[in-house]
Design a protein around this motif. Structure first.
Motif, PDB file in Angstrom:
ATOM      1  N   PRO A  27       0.814  -1.228   0.000  1.00 45.82           N
ATOM      2  CA  PRO A  27       0.000   0.000   0.000  1.00 45.82           C
ATOM      3  C   PRO A  27       0.840   1.267   0.000  1.00 45.82           C
ATOM      4  O   PRO A  27       0.514   2.232  -0.706  1.00 45.82           O
ATOM      5  CB  PRO A  27      -0.814  -0.121   1.298  1.00 45.82           C
ATOM      6  CG  PRO A  27      -0.827  -1.579   1.611  1.00 45.82           C
ATOM      7  CD  PRO A  27       0.497  -2.098   1.148  1.00 45.82           C
ATOM      8  N   ALA A  28       1.939   1.284   0.771  1.00 37.73           N
ATOM      9  CA  ALA A  28       2.764   2.494   0.834  1.00 37.73           C
ATOM     10  C   ALA A  28       3.430   2.777  -0.509  1.00 37.73           C
ATOM     11  O   ALA A  28       3.486   3.931  -0.962  1.00 37.73           O
ATOM     12  CB  ALA A  28       3.828   2.335   1.926  1.00 37.73           C
ATOM     13  N   SER A  29       3.941   1.747  -1.168  1.00 34.23           N
ATOM     14  CA  SER A  29       4.620   1.955  -2.451  1.00 34.23           C
ATOM     15  C   SER A  29       3.640   2.416  -3.522  1.00 34.23           C
ATOM     16  O   SER A  29       3.975   3.245  -4.366  1.00 34.23           O
ATOM     17  CB  SER A  29       5.326   0.670  -2.889  1.00 34.23           C
ATOM     18  OG  SER A  29       4.400  -0.372  -3.135  1.00 34.23           O
ATOM     19  N   VAL A  30       2.415   1.886  -3.502  1.00 33.52           N
ATOM     20  CA  VAL A  30       1.395   2.323  -4.461  1.00 33.52           C
ATOM     21  C   VAL A  30       1.024   3.777  -4.209  1.00 33.52           C
ATOM     22  O   VAL A  30       0.948   4.591  -5.140  1.00 33.52           O
ATOM     23  CB  VAL A  30       0.151   1.413  -4.376  1.00 33.52           C
ATOM     24  CG1 VAL A  30      -1.011   2.007  -5.170  1.00 33.52           C
ATOM     25  CG2 VAL A  30       0.482   0.018  -4.900  1.00 33.52           C
ATOM     26  N   PHE A  31       0.798   4.134  -2.950  1.00 36.56           N
ATOM     27  CA  PHE A  31       0.433   5.516  -2.620  1.00 36.56           C
ATOM     28  C   PHE A  31       1.541   6.490  -3.034  1.00 36.56           C
ATOM     29  O   PHE A  31       1.281   7.506  -3.688  1.00 36.56           O
ATOM     30  CB  PHE A  31       0.155   5.634  -1.125  1.00 36.56           C
ATOM     31  CG  PHE A  31      -0.022   7.054  -0.649  1.00 36.56           C
ATOM     32  CD1 PHE A  31      -1.190   7.753  -0.915  1.00 36.56           C
ATOM     33  CD2 PHE A  31       1.002   7.705   0.039  1.00 36.56           C
ATOM     34  CE1 PHE A  31      -1.346   9.063  -0.495  1.00 36.56           C
ATOM     35  CE2 PHE A  31       0.851   9.014   0.467  1.00 36.56           C
ATOM     36  CZ  PHE A  31      -0.331   9.701   0.203  1.00 36.56           C
ATOM     37  N   LEU A  32       2.778   6.166  -2.693  1.00 35.80           N
ATOM     38  CA  LEU A  32       3.881   7.070  -3.022  1.00 35.80           C
ATOM     39  C   LEU A  32       4.127   7.125  -4.533  1.00 35.80           C
ATOM     40  O   LEU A  32       4.435   8.183  -5.084  1.00 35.80           O
ATOM     41  CB  LEU A  32       5.155   6.606  -2.303  1.00 35.80           C
ATOM     42  CG  LEU A  32       5.133   6.708  -0.776  1.00 35.80           C
ATOM     43  CD1 LEU A  32       6.382   6.063  -0.173  1.00 35.80           C
ATOM     44  CD2 LEU A  32       5.020   8.171  -0.340  1.00 35.80           C
ATOM     45  N   GLY A  33       3.978   5.989  -5.194  1.00 35.28           N
ATOM     46  CA  GLY A  33       4.230   5.962  -6.631  1.00 35.28           C
ATOM     47  C   GLY A  33       3.176   6.682  -7.441  1.00 35.28           C
ATOM     48  O   GLY A  33       3.455   7.133  -8.558  1.00 35.28           O
ATOM     49  N   LEU A  34       1.965   6.800  -6.902  1.00 40.16           N
ATOM     50  CA  LEU A  34       0.863   7.402  -7.657  1.00 40.16           C
ATOM     51  C   LEU A  34       0.541   8.820  -7.223  1.00 40.16           C
ATOM     52  O   LEU A  34      -0.478   9.374  -7.634  1.00 40.16           O
ATOM     53  CB  LEU A  34      -0.392   6.533  -7.537  1.00 40.16           C
ATOM     54  CG  LEU A  34      -0.296   5.128  -8.149  1.00 40.16           C
ATOM     55  CD1 LEU A  34      -1.637   4.413  -8.058  1.00 40.16           C
ATOM     56  CD2 LEU A  34       0.176   5.193  -9.598  1.00 40.16           C
ATOM     57  N   ILE A  35       1.390   9.427  -6.410  1.00 43.17           N
ATOM     58  CA  ILE A  35       1.165  10.823  -6.016  1.00 43.17           C
ATOM     59  C   ILE A  35       1.147  11.704  -7.266  1.00 43.17           C
ATOM     60  O   ILE A  35       2.063  11.684  -8.079  1.00 43.17           O
ATOM     61  CB  ILE A  35       2.264  11.300  -5.049  1.00 43.17           C
ATOM     62  CG1 ILE A  35       2.121  10.602  -3.693  1.00 43.17           C
ATOM     63  CG2 ILE A  35       2.202  12.819  -4.862  1.00 43.17           C
ATOM     64  CD1 ILE A  35       3.203  10.964  -2.700  1.00 43.17           C
ATOM     65  N   GLY A  36       0.074  12.455  -7.415  1.00 39.60           N
ATOM     66  CA  GLY A  36      -0.046  13.353  -8.560  1.00 39.60           C
ATOM     67  C   GLY A  36      -0.464  12.683  -9.853  1.00 39.60           C
ATOM     68  O   GLY A  36      -0.501  13.343 -10.901  1.00 39.60           O
ATOM     69  N   SER A  37      -0.824  11.391  -9.811  1.00 46.12           N
ATOM     70  CA  SER A  37      -1.182  10.683 -11.040  1.00 46.12           C
ATOM     71  C   SER A  37      -2.631  10.908 -11.456  1.00 46.12           C
ATOM     72  O   SER A  37      -3.001  10.676 -12.604  1.00 46.12           O
ATOM     73  CB  SER A  37      -0.955   9.182 -10.857  1.00 46.12           C
ATOM     74  OG  SER A  37      -1.858   8.650  -9.895  1.00 46.12           O
ATOM     75  N   GLY A  38      -3.459  11.328 -10.502  1.00 44.32           N
ATOM     76  CA  GLY A  38      -4.874  11.511 -10.796  1.00 44.32           C
ATOM     77  C   GLY A  38      -5.691  10.246 -10.690  1.00 44.32           C
ATOM     78  O   GLY A  38      -6.893  10.262 -10.989  1.00 44.32           O
ATOM     79  N   ALA A  39      -5.097   9.147 -10.276  1.00 44.30           N
ATOM     80  CA  ALA A  39      -5.842   7.899 -10.121  1.00 44.30           C
ATOM     81  C   ALA A  39      -6.803   8.003  -8.940  1.00 44.30           C
ATOM     82  O   ALA A  39      -6.423   8.505  -7.882  1.00 44.30           O
ATOM     83  CB  ALA A  39      -4.878   6.728  -9.902  1.00 44.30           C
ATOM     84  N   PRO A  40      -8.051   7.542  -9.081  1.00 45.77           N
ATOM     85  CA  PRO A  40      -9.021   7.619  -7.976  1.00 45.77           C
ATOM     86  C   PRO A  40      -8.539   6.853  -6.748  1.00 45.77           C
ATOM     87  O   PRO A  40      -7.825   5.852  -6.859  1.00 45.77           O
ATOM     88  CB  PRO A  40     -10.280   6.969  -8.573  1.00 45.77           C
ATOM     89  CG  PRO A  40     -10.108   7.061 -10.047  1.00 45.77           C
ATOM     90  CD  PRO A  40      -8.645   6.970 -10.305  1.00 45.77           C
TER      91      PRO A  40
END
Length: 429
Positions: free
Chosen positions: A350-363
């Motif tokens: 979960p942490a890697s997904v959250f950090l990797g998708l910062i600013g991506s616009g994914a819901p």
């Protein structure tokens, strides 16, 4: 087990899965959970009918896992519903490169400080467990050509790419086990294992997929009555792309995935060019409109070879997971291994997904589900066996085998039990 007993066991299991008895459907058991149960029942944990030693059979298991991953990557690539664009692919690309790197770092931290592994071994462990799996995660993968569900698309394309993007970290871990960390080692690793191996694999995949599409289109236009063997063409593309990548030190897994995408997109483009005004309307997958559908132009090799390869993929999954059950002993479930698995699933993913998708616009809803479905499986087994065959010291090899097997088994159980309820809820919202 004698050959006759193996034939009876595998034949019975195939019939069981082929008939899909109601009890399995009511229990919401994934195929991998059934195969694992059979392996455990026949293996040392229960009846002791057989025992598969991954250390002694490392080369065989490496080749078997390698073939399974290649087939799965090709299948996933040919099902990709979205022509490449940064807008459509930004989320899975961030996951495959940024989130995967974060996963390696956090897992290596756990291995180095809490498990007491050497730095090289800790990085190697992180690389082995970082890639999500395209083989065991079929319940959350793209189902067919035209499936534009954003969750399935994201997980499938991520798994297709990170099976190649994890390889540089495998090599870094192996390098650090043999040499001390230095600027020269890091520089050589960045240039060769990161930049060259990644870029060359992408180029090879793009070229081979495009060339096969043009070759088949040209031959079919000249000899429309002569049937072509799509299964052979698809397998040939896998072999050619993977072999060329190995010859030039490119990451073959990434090359095969790109080749499959290139083949399908090239076939679609060529078909549309031949029928101006009659092409299908193509729509990119939208993360805000998961129900959006696409009408596709007829594909050829990419479509014609799918059924055969999907059967091979399911068969390879069966064999590998049954063997996995035969590798487990009573003392396999150590606190070290179980703690690593829970740390990976509950914190790292979960942490890697959250950090990797910062600013991506994914819901947020998409991020939460992607953050849970980080299935580990056959890809991790391949990297593990690759490292063992590469020449790991026996004591370290046994430690990494122990840790990896428990994490993969936990993934099969935990993700298998939650996939259907969570996917049903995803579709219902």
């Amino acid at each position: 087990m004698t050959n006759s007993v193996w034939f009876v066991a595998i034949g019975t299991l195939l019939i069981l899965m082929g008939t899909r008895p109601p009890v399995l459907q009511r229990l919401n058991l994934t195929p991998s959970m059934v195969y694992l149960s059979v392996g455990v029942l026949l293996g040392p944990l229960m009846f002791g009918v057989f025992h598969f030693n991954p250390l002694k059979q490392a080369h065989f298991l490496e080749v078997l896992a390698e073939l399974a991953v290649l087939l799965s990557l090709f299948i996933a690539g040919t099902k990709m519903p979205v022509p490449f664009s940064w807008k459509a692919w930004r989320v899975p690309m961030r996951l495959a490169f940024i989130s995967m790197t974060i996963t390696v770092v956090l897992t290596a931290f756990f291995g180095y400080y809490l498990l007491g592994l050497p730095l090289g071994a800790a990085i190697l462990l992180g690389a082995i467990l970082a890639p999500t799996d395209p083989v065991l995660a079929t319940d959350v993968q793209v189902r067919h050509m035209g499936d534009t569900d954003p969750l399935r698309f994201t997980l499938t394309s991520e798994a297709g790419m990170n099976d190649g993007s994890a390889f540089p970290f495998v090599m870094l871990g192996l390098l650090l086990l043999g040499s001390p960390l230095s600027d020269e080692l890091l520089g050589r690793w960045v240039f060769k294992d990161v930049l060259w191996s990644t870029a060359s694999a992408i180029v090879v995949g793009l070229v081979t997929g495009r060339l096969l599409a043009q070759l088949v289109r040209g031959q079919r236009s000249l000899e429309r009555t002569v049937p072509l063997l799509d299964d052979f063409l698809g397998l040939g593309l896998i072999g050619l792309t993977y072999g060329v990548c190995l010859l030039i030190d490119g990451w073959g897994f990434l090359g095969v995935f790109v080749a499959a995408i290139s083949l399908r997109q090239s076939e679609t483009t060529l078909a549309q060019a031949e029928k101006p005004g009659k092409g299908a309307e193509t729509a990119a997958a939208s993360f805000d409109q998961p129900s959006e559908t696409i009408r596709h132009l007829p594909t050829e090799v990419s479509k014609g070879s799918l059924m055969f390869k999907e059967s091979l993929e399911r068969l390879s999954e069966l064999v590998l997971v049954v063997l996995l059950g035969g590798m487990l002993f009573d003392d396999s479930w150590s606190f070290r291994a179980v703690g690593l698995g829970l740390f990976l699933f509950v914190i790292v993913r979960p942490a890697s997904v959250f950090l990797g998708l910062i600013g991506s616009g994914a819901p947020w809803r998409l991020q939460i589900l992607v953050g849970w479905f980080g299935v580990r499986g056959i890809g991790s087994l391949y990297y593990l066996m690759f490292a063992v065959v590469f020449g790991l010291p026996e004591e370290l090899a046994l430690e990494l085998i122990h840790l990896t097997l428990v994490v993969v088994v936990l993934s099969i159980i935990i993700h298998g039990l939650t996939v259907k309820p969570m996917m049903t809820r995803w579709w219902g919202l």
